[in-house]
Scaffold this motif. Sequence first.
Motif, PDB file in Angstrom:
ATOM      1  N   LYS A  78      11.350  -9.444   2.933  1.00  0.00           N
ATOM      2  CA  LYS A  78      11.236  -8.608   1.778  1.00  0.00           C
ATOM      3  C   LYS A  78      10.108  -7.711   1.727  1.00  0.00           C
ATOM      4  CE  LYS A  78      13.151 -11.901  -1.410  1.00  0.00           C
ATOM      5  NZ  LYS A  78      13.015 -12.723  -2.641  1.00  0.00           N
ATOM      6  N   LEU A  79       9.532  -7.598   3.133  1.00  0.00           N
ATOM      7  CA  LEU A  79       8.157  -6.484   3.273  1.00  0.00           C
ATOM      8  C   LEU A  79       8.184  -5.270   2.930  1.00  0.00           C
ATOM      9  CD1 LEU A  79       5.552  -7.541   4.484  1.00  0.00           C
ATOM     10  CD2 LEU A  79       6.319  -6.386   6.462  1.00  0.00           C
ATOM     11  N   ALA A  80       9.471  -4.770   3.055  1.00  0.00           N
ATOM     12  CA  ALA A  80       9.545  -3.286   2.725  1.00  0.00           C
ATOM     13  C   ALA A  80       9.425  -2.975   1.217  1.00  0.00           C
ATOM     14  CB  ALA A  80      10.876  -2.477   3.430  1.00  0.00           C
ATOM     15  N   SER A  81      10.214  -3.891   0.447  1.00  0.00           N
ATOM     16  CA  SER A  81      10.146  -3.407  -0.739  1.00  0.00           C
ATOM     17  C   SER A  81       8.978  -3.990  -1.490  1.00  0.00           C
ATOM     18  CB  SER A  81      11.216  -4.506  -1.450  1.00  0.00           C
ATOM     19  OG  SER A  81      11.245  -5.970  -1.236  1.00  0.00           O
ATOM     20  N   GLU A  82       8.156  -4.858  -0.879  1.00  0.00           N
ATOM     21  CA  GLU A  82       6.824  -5.059  -1.527  1.00  0.00           C
ATOM     22  C   GLU A  82       6.073  -3.722  -1.159  1.00  0.00           C
ATOM     23  OE1 GLU A  82       5.643  -7.651  -3.095  1.00  0.00           O
ATOM     24  OE2 GLU A  82       7.462  -8.525  -3.296  1.00  0.00           O
ATOM     25  N   MET A  83       5.977  -3.286   0.015  1.00  0.00           N
ATOM     26  CA  MET A  83       5.325  -2.249   0.235  1.00  0.00           C
ATOM     27  C   MET A  83       5.577  -0.843  -0.584  1.00  0.00           C
ATOM     28  SD  MET A  83       4.877  -1.662   4.762  1.00  0.00           S
ATOM     29  CE  MET A  83       6.658  -1.558   4.770  1.00  0.00           C
ATOM     30  N   PHE A  84       6.915  -0.739  -0.871  1.00  0.00           N
ATOM     31  CA  PHE A  84       7.299   0.288  -1.967  1.00  0.00           C
ATOM     32  C   PHE A  84       6.507   0.311  -3.078  1.00  0.00           C
ATOM     33  CE2 PHE A  84       9.508   2.682  -4.943  1.00  0.00           C
ATOM     34  CZ  PHE A  84      10.020   3.962  -4.406  1.00  0.00           C
ATOM     35  N   ARG A  85       6.437  -1.229  -3.643  1.00  0.00           N
ATOM     36  CA  ARG A  85       5.848  -1.444  -4.907  1.00  0.00           C
ATOM     37  C   ARG A  85       4.639  -1.211  -4.990  1.00  0.00           C
ATOM     38  NH1 ARG A  85      10.564  -4.984  -5.426  1.00  0.00           N
ATOM     39  NH2 ARG A  85       8.975  -6.756  -4.636  1.00  0.00           N
ATOM     40  N   GLY A  86       3.882  -1.644  -3.825  1.00  0.00           N
ATOM     41  CA  GLY A  86       2.476  -1.470  -3.792  1.00  0.00           C
ATOM     42  C   GLY A  86       1.931  -0.229  -3.402  1.00  0.00           C
ATOM     43  N   LEU A  87       2.551   0.755  -2.815  1.00  0.00           N
ATOM     44  CA  LEU A  87       2.196   2.112  -2.279  1.00  0.00           C
ATOM     45  C   LEU A  87       2.408   3.091  -3.515  1.00  0.00           C
ATOM     46  CD1 LEU A  87       2.982   2.198   1.327  1.00  0.00           C
ATOM     47  CD2 LEU A  87       0.820   2.209   0.493  1.00  0.00           C
ATOM     48  N   ALA A  88       3.687   2.956  -4.165  1.00  0.00           N
ATOM     49  CA  ALA A  88       4.057   4.045  -5.155  1.00  0.00           C
ATOM     50  C   ALA A  88       3.070   4.361  -6.223  1.00  0.00           C
ATOM     51  CB  ALA A  88       5.394   3.549  -5.668  1.00  0.00           C
ATOM     52  N   PRO A  89       2.267   3.227  -6.997  1.00  0.00           N
ATOM     53  CA  PRO A  89       1.427   3.704  -8.037  1.00  0.00           C
ATOM     54  C   PRO A  89       0.168   4.539  -7.353  1.00  0.00           C
ATOM     55  CG  PRO A  89       1.797   1.431  -8.009  1.00  0.00           C
ATOM     56  CD  PRO A  89       2.309   2.018  -6.616  1.00  0.00           C
ATOM     57  N   TRP A  90      -0.159   4.492  -6.214  1.00  0.00           N
ATOM     58  CA  TRP A  90      -1.363   5.089  -5.802  1.00  0.00           C
ATOM     59  C   TRP A  90      -1.060   6.472  -4.980  1.00  0.00           C
ATOM     60  CZ3 TRP A  90      -5.769   2.834  -7.116  1.00  0.00           C
ATOM     61  CH2 TRP A  90      -5.685   1.446  -7.435  1.00  0.00           C
ATOM     62  N   LEU A  91       0.114   6.660  -4.418  1.00  0.00           N
ATOM     63  CA  LEU A  91       0.724   7.818  -4.030  1.00  0.00           C
ATOM     64  C   LEU A  91       1.125   8.948  -4.874  1.00  0.00           C
ATOM     65  CD1 LEU A  91       1.814   6.563  -0.409  1.00  0.00           C
ATOM     66  CD2 LEU A  91      -0.334   7.527  -1.002  1.00  0.00           C
ATOM     67  N   ALA A  92       1.758   8.291  -5.915  1.00  0.00           N
ATOM     68  CA  ALA A  92       2.542   9.315  -6.979  1.00  0.00           C
ATOM     69  C   ALA A  92       1.792  10.253  -7.492  1.00  0.00           C
ATOM     70  CB  ALA A  92       2.910   8.314  -8.151  1.00  0.00           C
ATOM     71  N   PRO A  93       0.473  10.242  -7.521  1.00  0.00           N
ATOM     72  CA  PRO A  93      -0.261  11.645  -8.266  1.00  0.00           C
ATOM     73  C   PRO A  93      -0.298  12.694  -7.052  1.00  0.00           C
ATOM     74  CG  PRO A  93      -1.613   9.556  -8.760  1.00  0.00           C
ATOM     75  CD  PRO A  93      -0.537   9.064  -7.719  1.00  0.00           C
TER      76      PRO A  93
END
Length: 434
Positions: A78-93
């Motif tokens: 499940k590594l890829a899904s965890e990466m998406f959830r971890g990166l999205a909040p910081w890169l969205a701006p």
Amino acid sequence: MDPMLVSGFLIVLMLVLLALGVWVALTLMIVGYLGIVLFSGAPAGAIMATTIWGQSWSWALTALPLFIWMGEILYRSKLASEMFRGLAPWLAPLPGRLLHVNIASCGLFAAVSGSSAATTATIGRITIPELTRRNYDARAVIGTLAGSATLGFLIPPSIILIVYGVAADVSISRLFIAGILPGLMLVLLFMGYVAVWASFHKDRIPPAEPKMPFWQRVKATAGLIPIIGLIVCVIGSIYAGIATATEAAAVGVIGALVLSLLSGTLNWASFRDSVAGATRTTCMVTLILAGAAFLSVAMGFTGIPRNLASWVGSFELTQFQLLLALTVLFIVMGCFLDGISIVVLTASVIMPMVQAAGIDLIWFGIYLVVVIEMSQITPPVGINLFILQSMTDRDLLFVAKAAFPFFLLLVAATILLILVPEIATFLPSLMTRG
């Protein structure tokens, strides 16, 4: 017989066999065998047997199946899904918003998979549905994924760097260290392009989502800790000099098994499939390397590399001119062959010229991989394009057009490497001093 006629005959024979669908490894062996039989008095059978045996037990190859297995284990986690959830909040701006998650996720997964195709399939499986659901531009989604997934070739532990290290007889550990800064450079180039593109195409980027509170973002980032920890253990142990590439690969496999177990995805079926997948890939690569080693020895008996190097030397090309010619050659080959095949097919002929020109073999390995990365996104044999075509149901032309800006960015990265070779040689030089 004229060496140029001999080399022309063997090249045509190789192209005919490849066009007929003969395996790359068998093609290499057939061409090498006929080269010795027809243009040398040496015992072809004995040379083939000793060369293939000698290549098959090379200590440098022991890292190959381990890194491949590590990638296969993580591919099923499940590594890829965890990466998406971890990166999205910081890169969205950032301008381009979640398109940057494609790039960052590919960079992180490349650092533990070593494969461009695995990076494309794994990250695409997570990000394509998420970004499509949020109404991101389809061409931008596919393009960023196709381009960024090529990082699987460069960012260590890279399978193709292991293949090059064996073919060129250079330190795989130093190659891994040399790939770090060029990999980060490509990530920055890709993200910079996305930011500029988004600034000029605001209508193709969905509205910003509600901003997540700081502590929620920190909590989401916890999903990145496992992969970052694995990267530090694998690459950090090599850089610190406490582990060879093979030992670091063993650490990576153990870490991947632990992460898969903790995520609840490790069971007998996934374990069996990961071992089977790693075995198939390892056998394919090892057989190709054995064929390439035999062809290299056979070419030495025919005298082609020496005469070709002398012929090229007669043009008195500068290093830049030689690299420019090789870049064009590799780009053309990349349209029809995969990256590993390009390395093993050209090693026996190219290496004498490169060494004669005084080019550092560690730097050349990084340069070669960056150029070969283009082959992943150039039709008609771009593996990343085929994977994305199957995942998105888009036609190949649409996918190729989406990836084209990233092909140009890879060209720019190649030029930067040539102009500023320290991008690839700085970290290995520190390793040597240490």
